[in-house]
Write a protein that holds these residues in place. Structure first.
Motif, short mmCIF file in Angstrom:
data_model
loop_
_atom_site.label_atom_id
_atom_site.label_comp_id
_atom_site.label_asym_id
_atom_site.label_seq_id
_atom_site.Cartn_x
_atom_site.Cartn_y
_atom_site.Cartn_z
N ARG A 78 0.83 -1.20 0.00
CA ARG A 78 0.00 0.00 0.00
C ARG A 78 0.88 1.26 0.00
NH1 ARG A 78 -4.08 1.05 4.86
NH2 ARG A 78 -2.11 1.70 5.78
N ASP A 79 1.97 1.23 0.76
CA ASP A 79 2.90 2.35 0.80
C ASP A 79 3.57 2.54 -0.57
OD1 ASP A 79 4.31 4.46 2.15
OD2 ASP A 79 6.07 3.15 2.18
N GLN A 80 3.96 1.43 -1.20
CA GLN A 80 4.57 1.51 -2.54
C GLN A 80 3.59 2.09 -3.55
OE1 GLN A 80 5.76 -2.52 -3.33
NE2 GLN A 80 7.77 -2.27 -2.39
N ILE A 81 2.35 1.69 -3.46
CA ILE A 81 1.33 2.21 -4.38
C ILE A 81 1.16 3.71 -4.18
CG2 ILE A 81 -1.15 2.20 -4.88
CD1 ILE A 81 -1.06 -0.84 -4.39
N HIS A 82 1.15 4.14 -2.92
CA HIS A 82 0.99 5.56 -2.62
C HIS A 82 2.16 6.36 -3.21
CE1 HIS A 82 -0.24 9.15 -0.51
NE2 HIS A 82 0.95 9.25 0.03
N ARG A 83 3.38 5.88 -3.02
CA ARG A 83 4.56 6.57 -3.59
C ARG A 83 4.50 6.57 -5.11
NH1 ARG A 83 8.34 3.73 0.44
NH2 ARG A 83 8.14 2.18 -1.17
N ALA A 84 4.09 5.45 -5.71
CA ALA A 84 4.00 5.38 -7.17
C ALA A 84 2.94 6.36 -7.70
CB ALA A 84 3.68 3.96 -7.61
N GLU A 85 1.83 6.50 -6.98
CA GLU A 85 0.79 7.44 -7.41
C GLU A 85 1.30 8.88 -7.32
OE1 GLU A 85 -2.42 6.34 -4.84
OE2 GLU A 85 -3.22 4.88 -6.26
N VAL A 90 3.44 13.70 -10.35
CA VAL A 90 4.54 14.61 -10.71
C VAL A 90 4.86 14.47 -12.19
CG1 VAL A 90 7.01 15.04 -10.37
CG2 VAL A 90 5.52 14.70 -8.40
N LEU A 91 4.95 13.24 -12.66
CA LEU A 91 5.28 13.01 -14.07
C LEU A 91 4.18 13.54 -14.99
CD1 LEU A 91 6.85 9.45 -13.88
CD2 LEU A 91 8.03 11.61 -14.29
N GLN A 92 2.93 13.43 -14.58
CA GLN A 92 1.84 13.95 -15.40
C GLN A 92 1.90 15.48 -15.48
OE1 GLN A 92 -1.54 12.11 -13.49
NE2 GLN A 92 -1.60 10.43 -14.96
N ARG A 93 2.25 16.14 -14.35
CA ARG A 93 2.40 17.60 -14.38
C ARG A 93 3.56 18.00 -15.29
NH1 ARG A 93 1.25 17.08 -8.80
NH2 ARG A 93 3.45 17.20 -8.28
N GLN A 94 4.67 17.28 -15.21
CA GLN A 94 5.81 17.58 -16.08
C GLN A 94 5.46 17.36 -17.54
OE1 GLN A 94 8.94 15.08 -14.57
NE2 GLN A 94 9.52 16.53 -12.95
N THR A 95 4.71 16.32 -17.82
CA THR A 95 4.30 16.04 -19.21
C THR A 95 3.43 17.17 -19.73
OG1 THR A 95 4.41 13.66 -18.81
CG2 THR A 95 3.09 14.39 -20.69
N ALA A 96 2.50 17.63 -18.91
CA ALA A 96 1.63 18.74 -19.33
C ALA A 96 2.45 19.99 -19.61
CB ALA A 96 0.58 19.00 -18.26
N THR A 97 3.43 20.29 -18.75
CA THR A 97 4.29 21.46 -18.96
C THR A 97 5.09 21.32 -20.26
OG1 THR A 97 4.50 21.75 -16.57
CG2 THR A 97 6.14 22.84 -17.94
N LEU A 98 5.65 20.16 -20.49
CA LEU A 98 6.43 19.94 -21.72
C LEU A 98 5.55 20.03 -22.96
CD1 LEU A 98 8.79 17.07 -20.53
CD2 LEU A 98 9.41 19.46 -21.00
#
Length: 142
Positions: A78-85, A90-98
C-alpha cells in the motif's frame, strides 16, 4: 412335541430379535471398570508442560505466518502504491508542462525570442547592443 417345541423355538427367536432376554451360548460380560489412576509423576508433568509450550509456540508461529506477515506485506505494498501514485502525479504535471512548451515552440515568434535571449542572435541588418554592467570597486571599511 411338534407344536409346543416349535412355539418354544419361536419365542426364543423373538427374544433374540427384540434384544431382551439371554441368548443361549452367548457370554454376557459386565463392563469392567478401569482401576483408579495414579497421579502423574513430576517427569510426566514436565514433559506435558514442555509439549504444551512447544505446541503454543507452533500455534504462535502459524498465527504469525498466517496473519502478521501478509498484513505487513499488504501495508508495504500500500505504501509503494501511494509513492507510485505521487510519482505518477509529478510526471503527469511535467508532461503537461512539456506539451505546453512544445506547442509554444511550434511558432516562429517563440523560437526567435529564445534565439535572441539565450544565444544573442540578431537578424541580418540589425545592430546588437550589449549593456555592460559598471565595474564594482571594492570598498574598504573605515
Amino acid at each position: 412335541m411338534g407344536a409346543s417345541g416349535h412355539a418354544i423355538r419361536r419365542h426364543a427367536h423373538e427374544r433374540r430379535a427384540s434384544g431382551r432376554g439371554r441368548v443361549p451360548g452367548v457370554r454376557h460380560e459386565r463392563p469392567v471398570t478401569p482401576p483408579p489412576r495414579r497421579p502423574a509423576s513430576a517427569r510426566v508433568v514436565r514433559r506435558r508442560r514442555l509439549l504444551l509450550g512447544l505446541l503454543a509456540a507452533l500455534v504462535l508461529a502459524a498465527f504469525l505466518f498466517a496473519f502478521v506477515y501478509p498484513t505487513r506485506t499488504y501495508l508495504a505494498q500500500r505504501d509503494q502504491i501511494h509513492r507510485a501514485e505521487e510519482r505518477l502525479a509529478v510526471l503527469q504535471r511535467q508532461t503537461a508542462t512539456l506539451q505546453r512548451d512544445t506547442k509554444r515552440l511550434e511558432g516562429d515568434a517563440e523560437v526567435e525570442r529564445l534565439a535572441r535571449e539565450q544565444y544573442g542572435l540578431v537578424r541580418p541588418g540589425e545592430t546588437p547592443y550589449v549593456i555592460v554592467p559598471p565595474e564594482t570597486t571594492p570598498t574598504s571599511s573605515p
